[in-house]
Design an enzyme around this catalytic site. Sequence first.
Site, PDB file in Angstrom:
ATOM      1  N   LYS A  13      49.164  -1.658  60.952  1.00  0.00           N
ATOM      2  CA  LYS A  13      47.907  -0.882  60.962  1.00  0.00           C
ATOM      3  C   LYS A  13      47.148  -1.057  59.648  1.00  0.00           C
ATOM      4  O   LYS A  13      45.963  -1.365  59.648  1.00  0.00           O
ATOM      5  CB  LYS A  13      48.202   0.620  61.189  1.00  0.00           C
ATOM      6  CG  LYS A  13      48.927   0.917  62.496  1.00  0.00           C
ATOM      7  CD  LYS A  13      49.149   2.404  62.704  1.00  0.00           C
ATOM      8  CE  LYS A  13      50.106   3.043  61.725  1.00  0.00           C
ATOM      9  NZ  LYS A  13      51.501   2.547  61.788  1.00  0.00           N
ATOM     10  N   ARG A  91      48.230  11.516  64.934  1.00  0.00           N
ATOM     11  CA  ARG A  91      49.635  11.194  65.137  1.00  0.00           C
ATOM     12  C   ARG A  91      50.295  12.174  66.083  1.00  0.00           C
ATOM     13  O   ARG A  91      51.486  12.041  66.361  1.00  0.00           O
ATOM     14  CB  ARG A  91      50.346  11.294  63.803  1.00  0.00           C
ATOM     15  CG  ARG A  91      50.719   9.967  63.225  1.00  0.00           C
ATOM     16  CD  ARG A  91      51.402  10.284  61.918  1.00  0.00           C
ATOM     17  NE  ARG A  91      52.249   9.233  61.498  1.00  0.00           N
ATOM     18  CZ  ARG A  91      51.875   8.286  60.647  1.00  0.00           C
ATOM     19  NH1 ARG A  91      50.659   8.235  60.188  1.00  0.00           N
ATOM     20  NH2 ARG A  91      52.740   7.381  60.275  1.00  0.00           N
ATOM     21  N   ARG A 130      58.141  -5.028  52.855  1.00  0.00           N
ATOM     22  CA  ARG A 130      56.773  -4.702  52.435  1.00  0.00           C
ATOM     23  C   ARG A 130      56.712  -4.376  50.941  1.00  0.00           C
ATOM     24  O   ARG A 130      57.560  -3.703  50.398  1.00  0.00           O
ATOM     25  CB  ARG A 130      56.276  -3.494  53.219  1.00  0.00           C
ATOM     26  CG  ARG A 130      54.981  -2.926  52.648  1.00  0.00           C
ATOM     27  CD  ARG A 130      54.323  -1.959  53.557  1.00  0.00           C
ATOM     28  NE  ARG A 130      55.165  -0.865  53.948  1.00  0.00           N
ATOM     29  CZ  ARG A 130      54.871  -0.047  54.948  1.00  0.00           C
ATOM     30  NH1 ARG A 130      53.771  -0.226  55.650  1.00  0.00           N
ATOM     31  NH2 ARG A 130      55.670   0.937  55.245  1.00  0.00           N
ATOM     32  N   ARG A 163      57.568   1.368  48.777  1.00  0.00           N
ATOM     33  CA  ARG A 163      57.421   2.792  49.081  1.00  0.00           C
ATOM     34  C   ARG A 163      58.778   3.486  49.175  1.00  0.00           C
ATOM     35  O   ARG A 163      59.718   2.916  49.720  1.00  0.00           O
ATOM     36  CB  ARG A 163      56.679   2.955  50.415  1.00  0.00           C
ATOM     37  CG  ARG A 163      55.203   3.059  50.250  1.00  0.00           C
ATOM     38  CD  ARG A 163      54.452   2.923  51.545  1.00  0.00           C
ATOM     39  NE  ARG A 163      54.871   3.781  52.646  1.00  0.00           N
ATOM     40  CZ  ARG A 163      54.276   3.808  53.828  1.00  0.00           C
ATOM     41  NH1 ARG A 163      53.217   3.033  54.042  1.00  0.00           N
ATOM     42  NH2 ARG A 163      54.687   4.595  54.779  1.00  0.00           N
ATOM     43  N   ARG A 174      61.522   7.731  60.902  1.00  0.00           N
ATOM     44  CA  ARG A 174      60.078   7.627  61.194  1.00  0.00           C
ATOM     45  C   ARG A 174      59.843   7.041  62.587  1.00  0.00           C
ATOM     46  O   ARG A 174      58.922   7.442  63.291  1.00  0.00           O
ATOM     47  CB  ARG A 174      59.379   6.773  60.123  1.00  0.00           C
ATOM     48  CG  ARG A 174      59.180   7.539  58.817  1.00  0.00           C
ATOM     49  CD  ARG A 174      58.924   6.625  57.624  1.00  0.00           C
ATOM     50  NE  ARG A 174      57.785   5.740  57.798  1.00  0.00           N
ATOM     51  CZ  ARG A 174      57.595   4.625  57.094  1.00  0.00           C
ATOM     52  NH1 ARG A 174      58.461   4.262  56.158  1.00  0.00           N
ATOM     53  NH2 ARG A 174      56.534   3.892  57.306  1.00  0.00           N
TER      54      ARG A 174
HETATM   55  P1  AP5 Z   1      51.593  -2.537  57.450  1.00  0.00           P
HETATM   56  O1  AP5 Z   1      50.229  -3.063  57.729  1.00  0.00           O
HETATM   57  O2  AP5 Z   1      51.852  -1.949  56.120  1.00  0.00           O
HETATM   58  O3  AP5 Z   1      52.056  -1.548  58.633  1.00  0.00           O
HETATM   59  P2  AP5 Z   1      51.603  -0.098  58.999  1.00  0.00           P
HETATM   60  O4  AP5 Z   1      51.491  -0.032  60.486  1.00  0.00           O
HETATM   61  O5  AP5 Z   1      50.404   0.306  58.214  1.00  0.00           O
HETATM   62  O6  AP5 Z   1      52.907   0.684  58.547  1.00  0.00           O
HETATM   63  P3  AP5 Z   1      53.138   2.044  57.781  1.00  0.00           P
HETATM   64  O7  AP5 Z   1      54.612   2.089  57.477  1.00  0.00           O
HETATM   65  O8  AP5 Z   1      52.197   2.194  56.628  1.00  0.00           O
HETATM   66  O9  AP5 Z   1      52.802   3.071  58.865  1.00  0.00           O
HETATM   67  P4  AP5 Z   1      53.230   4.480  58.935  1.00  0.00           P
HETATM   68  O10 AP5 Z   1      52.418   4.918  60.075  1.00  0.00           O
HETATM   69  O11 AP5 Z   1      54.685   4.727  59.026  1.00  0.00           O
HETATM   70  O12 AP5 Z   1      52.898   5.072  57.459  1.00  0.00           O
HETATM   71  P5  AP5 Z   1      51.699   5.951  56.895  1.00  0.00           P
HETATM   72  O13 AP5 Z   1      51.407   5.473  55.538  1.00  0.00           O
HETATM   73  O14 AP5 Z   1      50.604   6.082  57.881  1.00  0.00           O
HETATM   74  O15 AP5 Z   1      52.633  -3.737  57.729  1.00  0.00           O
HETATM   75  C1  AP5 Z   1      54.019  -3.583  57.492  1.00  0.00           C
HETATM   76  C2  AP5 Z   1      54.589  -4.859  56.829  1.00  0.00           C
HETATM   77  O16 AP5 Z   1      54.551  -5.926  57.768  1.00  0.00           O
HETATM   78  C3  AP5 Z   1      53.772  -5.336  55.610  1.00  0.00           C
HETATM   79  O17 AP5 Z   1      54.638  -5.860  54.644  1.00  0.00           O
HETATM   80  C4  AP5 Z   1      52.855  -6.435  56.178  1.00  0.00           C
HETATM   81  O18 AP5 Z   1      52.552  -7.417  55.194  1.00  0.00           O
HETATM   82  C5  AP5 Z   1      53.709  -7.004  57.308  1.00  0.00           C
HETATM   83  N1  AP5 Z   1      52.903  -7.411  58.465  1.00  0.00           N
HETATM   84  C6  AP5 Z   1      51.776  -6.815  58.951  1.00  0.00           C
HETATM   85  N2  AP5 Z   1      51.317  -7.466  60.041  1.00  0.00           N
HETATM   86  C7  AP5 Z   1      52.198  -8.487  60.260  1.00  0.00           C
HETATM   87  C8  AP5 Z   1      52.268  -9.527  61.246  1.00  0.00           C
HETATM   88  N3  AP5 Z   1      51.360  -9.629  62.237  1.00  0.00           N
HETATM   89  N4  AP5 Z   1      53.307 -10.406  61.168  1.00  0.00           N
HETATM   90  C9  AP5 Z   1      54.260 -10.300  60.159  1.00  0.00           C
HETATM   91  N5  AP5 Z   1      54.218  -9.356  59.199  1.00  0.00           N
HETATM   92  C10 AP5 Z   1      53.211  -8.457  59.263  1.00  0.00           C
HETATM   93  O19 AP5 Z   1      52.423   7.375  56.809  1.00  0.00           O
HETATM   94  C11 AP5 Z   1      53.478   7.648  55.927  1.00  0.00           C
HETATM   95  C12 AP5 Z   1      53.945   9.066  56.103  1.00  0.00           C
HETATM   96  O20 AP5 Z   1      52.873   9.983  55.796  1.00  0.00           O
HETATM   97  C13 AP5 Z   1      54.372   9.452  57.529  1.00  0.00           C
HETATM   98  O21 AP5 Z   1      55.728   9.126  57.763  1.00  0.00           O
HETATM   99  C14 AP5 Z   1      54.116  10.968  57.525  1.00  0.00           C
HETATM  100  O22 AP5 Z   1      55.161  11.648  56.877  1.00  0.00           O
HETATM  101  C15 AP5 Z   1      52.876  11.101  56.677  1.00  0.00           C
HETATM  102  N6  AP5 Z   1      51.642  11.073  57.484  1.00  0.00           N
HETATM  103  C16 AP5 Z   1      50.659  10.120  57.446  1.00  0.00           C
HETATM  104  N7  AP5 Z   1      49.698  10.407  58.344  1.00  0.00           N
HETATM  105  C17 AP5 Z   1      50.073  11.553  58.966  1.00  0.00           C
HETATM  106  C18 AP5 Z   1      49.503  12.311  60.021  1.00  0.00           C
HETATM  107  N8  AP5 Z   1      48.353  11.956  60.610  1.00  0.00           N
HETATM  108  N9  AP5 Z   1      50.170  13.424  60.428  1.00  0.00           N
HETATM  109  C19 AP5 Z   1      51.338  13.796  59.848  1.00  0.00           C
HETATM  110  N10 AP5 Z   1      51.931  13.112  58.850  1.00  0.00           N
HETATM  111  C20 AP5 Z   1      51.306  11.988  58.422  1.00  0.00           C
END
Ligand code: AP5
Length: 219
Positions: A13, A91, A130, A163, A174
């Site tokens: 994402k 979410r 990552r 992270r 997660r």
């Molecule tokens: P990346 O693009 O970083 O993936 P992502 O989907 O953004 O993953 P996240 O782990 O950031 O998502 P998340 O939803 O768990 O975390 P968030 O920060 O929102 O890609 C991942 C890796 O793969 C990278 O190294 C990239 O280079 C590689 N990659 C990408 N595309 C690729 C491809 N096509 N092929 C190969 N490699 C690839 O949330 C973190 C925490 O915050 C949550 O756990 C929760 O506690 C809290 N939080 C955030 N938002 C909310 C909400 N709305 N409500 C409640 N709690 C929340």
Amino acid sequence: MRIVLLGPPGAGKGTQAKQISETYKIPHISTGDIFRENMSNDTPLGKKAKEYIAQGLLVPDELVVDMVADRLSQDDVLSANYGYLLDGFPRTVFQAQALSQINAKRDCELDFAINLEVPFDILIERISGRRICPTCQATYHIKYNKPKIEGICDLDGTPLYQREDDKVETVKKRIDVYQEQTEPLIEYYQNKHKIININGLQDMNDVFENIKEILSGVN
Ligand code: AP5
Ligand code: ZN
């Protein structure tokens, strides 16, 4: 243009959001990035969020919804014709309903919910490899998206970091939480005819090409 990006942790994402936001000139709003910024500045919101994030749990809806409502009233969103790209929000169904109400107040609605589909067994490898730039939030991968110099951001020379919630045990939690609380949103947006499923297993450039095809017809 108003878009939300759905998909499990590590689906890509954040990676796609950067490109979409630059190409279509809409603000990229990542709730995860906002929480991480608050945690690193040790703000009251950051302290509360940390209790949940460190365990792989979702931050309570009320905290998230107020924060997003506030963010969506800022100038960059308004000057993009009330445009935004939400990454990591909504979410829960509660959050999706709240977003719909926020939009209704502005007399507008979402264009698409783009759902990046990636099998769960791939996610752990993606997340454990990552690396992130603390200065510009650019995301790299030790195998799939290497920086030019190992461990250093291409854009600003900052050392990359991993992270805290990217440890394998926390990632597994997660993914469970995603299945329980976030996956139901696919059906929610399907019922509203907003969902676009994209094969997130492809190379990241091909994923972006698919997304551009979808967005090419939207203002
Ligand atoms: P990346 O693009 O970083 O993936 P992502 O989907 O953004 O993953 P996240 O782990 O950031 O998502 P998340 O939803 O768990 O975390 P968030 O920060 O929102 O890609 C991942 C890796 O793969 C990278 O190294 C990239 O280079 C590689 N990659 C990408 N595309 C690729 C491809 N096509 N092929 C190969 N490699 C690839 O949330 C973190 C925490 O915050 C949550 O756990 C929760 O506690 C809290 N939080 C955030 N938002 C909310 C909400 N709305 N409500 C409640 N709690 C929340
Ligand atoms: Zn950087």
